[in-house]
Motif scaffolding. Structure first.
Motif, PDB file in Angstrom:
ATOM      1  N   THR A 325       0.847  -1.197   0.000  1.00 41.52           N
ATOM      2  CA  THR A 325       0.000   0.000   0.000  1.00 41.52           C
ATOM      3  C   THR A 325       0.879   1.242   0.000  1.00 41.52           C
ATOM      4  O   THR A 325       2.096   1.169   0.196  1.00 41.52           O
ATOM      5  N   ASP A 326       0.251   2.389  -0.224  1.00 41.47           N
ATOM      6  CA  ASP A 326       0.994   3.646  -0.166  1.00 41.47           C
ATOM      7  C   ASP A 326       1.408   3.924   1.280  1.00 41.47           C
ATOM      8  O   ASP A 326       0.744   3.516   2.221  1.00 41.47           O
ATOM      9  N   GLY A 386     -10.270  -2.494   1.408  1.00 43.91           N
ATOM     10  CA  GLY A 386      -8.974  -2.874   0.829  1.00 43.91           C
ATOM     11  C   GLY A 386      -8.595  -4.312   1.060  1.00 43.91           C
ATOM     12  O   GLY A 386      -7.417  -4.666   0.927  1.00 43.91           O
ATOM     13  N   LEU A 404      -5.064   0.568  -1.952  1.00 52.08           N
ATOM     14  CA  LEU A 404      -3.740   1.165  -1.742  1.00 52.08           C
ATOM     15  C   LEU A 404      -3.694   2.097  -0.538  1.00 52.08           C
ATOM     16  O   LEU A 404      -2.641   2.642  -0.217  1.00 52.08           O
ATOM     17  N   PRO A 406      -3.128   3.056   3.087  1.00 51.54           N
ATOM     18  CA  PRO A 406      -2.364   2.380   4.152  1.00 51.54           C
ATOM     19  C   PRO A 406      -3.247   2.019   5.331  1.00 51.54           C
ATOM     20  O   PRO A 406      -4.202   2.729   5.655  1.00 51.54           O
ATOM     21  N   ASP A 407      -2.940   0.882   5.960  1.00 52.03           N
ATOM     22  CA  ASP A 407      -3.727   0.422   7.110  1.00 52.03           C
ATOM     23  C   ASP A 407      -3.776   1.459   8.223  1.00 52.03           C
ATOM     24  O   ASP A 407      -4.778   1.579   8.937  1.00 52.03           O
TER      25      ASP A 407
END
Length: 542
Positions: A325-326, A386, A404, A406-407
């Motif tokens: 992810t980003d 996601g 993408l 972020p968590d």
């Protein structure tokens, strides 16, 4: 990035250079020290039989070498145990890290019992690679080779006899190992099934009682235990016969060599003749040959068992991981809050759940998804969170592809309420904050007040610090805890998945009232016709 067992082991060894050096020194020192006492004893006995005096220093040297051998072997075992524990800890950390990076598909397919057996049983077998496996076997092989060299110089006939016996012992060892390993694999599979059976039974206990299937579940568990017991019986049988056979070989070789050395036939005496001291030394070396040979057989068996564990661990570590992810969310202010465009998706490629689905949700809007069971309503939530990539089309949140995001940004972005409350070990406050340090106790209380569960929590013996138990709250109150959990981080978007489906009419009204408070000034995507009736907004069918 995927890792494997060997990479974890080598990394541990590289980070334990002092310990590794200590193991090498104690292993080599123990081998050398073990070879010297028989030679000293030979010299002492030959001196005594020749009526020559023996100094106290010689006797002290003999016993000192024995003591030194014991100390070095103890030091080796202690250091191997420490190294094994470090490897075990790093393997479990690697498995835990892998568990958190599995794809949603692979994560949901994990059987709890099988996963637990990898974390415990399989990792423990890998530890034995070092405590009683590769290093110990290498030391024993070096010891056997050194003894053969010494025996070859002292008694060529005995060395030749032992060399002829080694293939026989190796063949017998392989026979035992193959059957024992097969039985161990059967036992491990049976243990995994039994371990998985217990949580499965607890999870479905009400259904089991309702349908009267207690005897069926008991029988299944007994079958798994019986399968494990039968496999262990075979393993124990092969373990039981191996050592006695080796001991019989030991006694037979000693008896034969003593008879041959006492014969008066010149040719035989050339190969087997020896002094009294040499005979005592040879008997000592013979036992030292058979002991490590016996251990080598068991160590090979241990290594094979560990290889099976390594294979299972590598299977787990080699499973597909979630995509990258980003590092930071890249939202576009002018974009819709939620946008699905021509989305197609299926858990199995040839069976699509969503077909060219498109809709938009602007900030502050409320949208309800309707459709038959299995139409893909909950799948939309999974795509937004996601957990999956669409097979075609786009799922975007503020212009960024949902998969993408972020968590670290998701809890402040999404609040997700499921049909059933899923508790975590800990206090009542932990049920709301989920161990998120960014959520303070004031935020927890604020969320609880918003949904109307604060007074119920405050009346508990220790309030928010009361250890959670399912009997503390009714089903409706548990659902209020779910809503409080969802809004605690003050997310922008609420995802509500049939959250009133299992509630009675009165409790449903209380939950709907809490939802109206929680939904105020938020974007809401729900799967609930009742909520749509209460709060309005848009509705689409999928």
């Amino acid at each position: 990035m995927n890792r494997n067992t060997l990479s974890v082991i080598f990394q541990t060894i590289r980070c334990s250079k002092g310990l590794t050096l200590g193991i090498l020194l104690t292993v080599s020192g123990a081998v050398i020290a073990a070879l010297l006492p028989p030679l000293v004893l030979e010299w002492i006995i030959d001196r005594l039989t020749a009526c020559s005096s023996v100094s106290f220093t010689a006797a002290a040297l003999y016993f000192g070498l024995i003591a030194l051998t014991g100390l070095l072997e103890s030091g080796r075992e202690i250091q191997l145990t420490v190294l094994g524990q470090r490897i075990t800890g790093n393997l479990r950390r690697a498995l835990n890290d892998k568990l958190s990076r599995l794809t949603a598909d692979d994560l949901t397919r994990q059987e709890p019992g099988a996963a637990v057996s990898r974390f415990i049983s399989d990792v423990d077998t890998v530890e034995t690679l070092f405590t009683s496996g590769i290093i110990s076997m290498t030391a024993d092989l070096c010891k056997v080779i050194s003894i053969f060299v010494i025996i070859g110089g002292k008694n060529p006939g005995l060395a030749l006899m032992l060399l002829l016996l080694v293939p026989v012992l190796f063949g017998f060892t392989r026979f035992v190992q193959k059957r024992s390993l097969k039985a161990q694999m059967k036992n491990r599979k049976a243990v995994a099934k039994a371990a998985n059976h217990v949580p499965e039974t607890i999870h479905n206990i009400r259904t089991i009682h309702t349908l009267g299937k207690e005897e069926h579940m008991e029988k299944r568990y007994r079958d798994y235990i019986d399968e494990s017991y039968a496999a262990m019986e075979k393993t124990n049988f092969f373990d039981a016969i191996y050592s006695p056979v080796i001991l019989i070989f030991n006694a037979a070789v000693v008896a034969v060599i003593l008879v041959l050395s006492a014969t008066g036939i010149p040719v035989i005496k050339t190969f087997f003749g020896m002094s009294v001291g040499t005979a005592v030394a040879m008997i000592s070396y013979i036992s030292q040959v058979f002991d490590p040979l016996e251990r080598i057989g068991m160590e090979i068996q241990t290594i094979q068992s560990a290889v099976a564990g390594v294979h299972r661990i590598n299977e787990f570590l080699g499973q597909p991981e979630r995509w990258d992810t980003d590092e930071e969310p890249r939202f576009m202010e002018a974009s819709p809050c939620v946008e699905l465009k021509d989305v197609c998706f299926g858990y199995v490629p040839e069976r699509k759940v969503l077909h060219d689905l498109s809709f938009q949700l602007l900030p502050g809007e409320h949208l309800t998804l309707t459709g038959r069971t299995g139409a893909g309503k909950t799948t939309v939530f999974k795509l937004l969170l996601g957990q999956y990539h669409p097979q075609s089309g786009h799922v975007r949140v503020h212009g960024q592809e949902a998969a993408l995001i972020p968590d670290s940004a998701k809890r402040e972005l999404f609040g997700y309420v499921e049909q059933t409350f899923r508790p975590v070990p800990g206090t009542v406050a932990d049920q709301i904050k989920l161990f998120d340090e960014a959520i303070s106790l004031d935020m927890v209380k604020s969320a609880a007040k918003l949904v109307g569960i604060h007074h119920a929590i405050a009346s508990l013996p220790e309030g928010y610090q009361t250890i959670y138990a399912s009997d503390l709250f009714s089903q409706g109150q548990q659902q209020l805890l779910s809503i409080a959990r969802a809004v605690a981080a003050q997310p922008e978007i609420l995802l509500l998945d049939e959250i009133t489906a299992n509630l009675d009419a009165d409790t449903e009204q209380a939950v709907l009232a809490a939802l109206r408070n929680a939904s105020r000034n938020r974007t809401v995507l729900s799967i609930s016709h009742r909520l749509y009736e209460q709060t309005g907004g848009k509705q689409i069918q999928i």
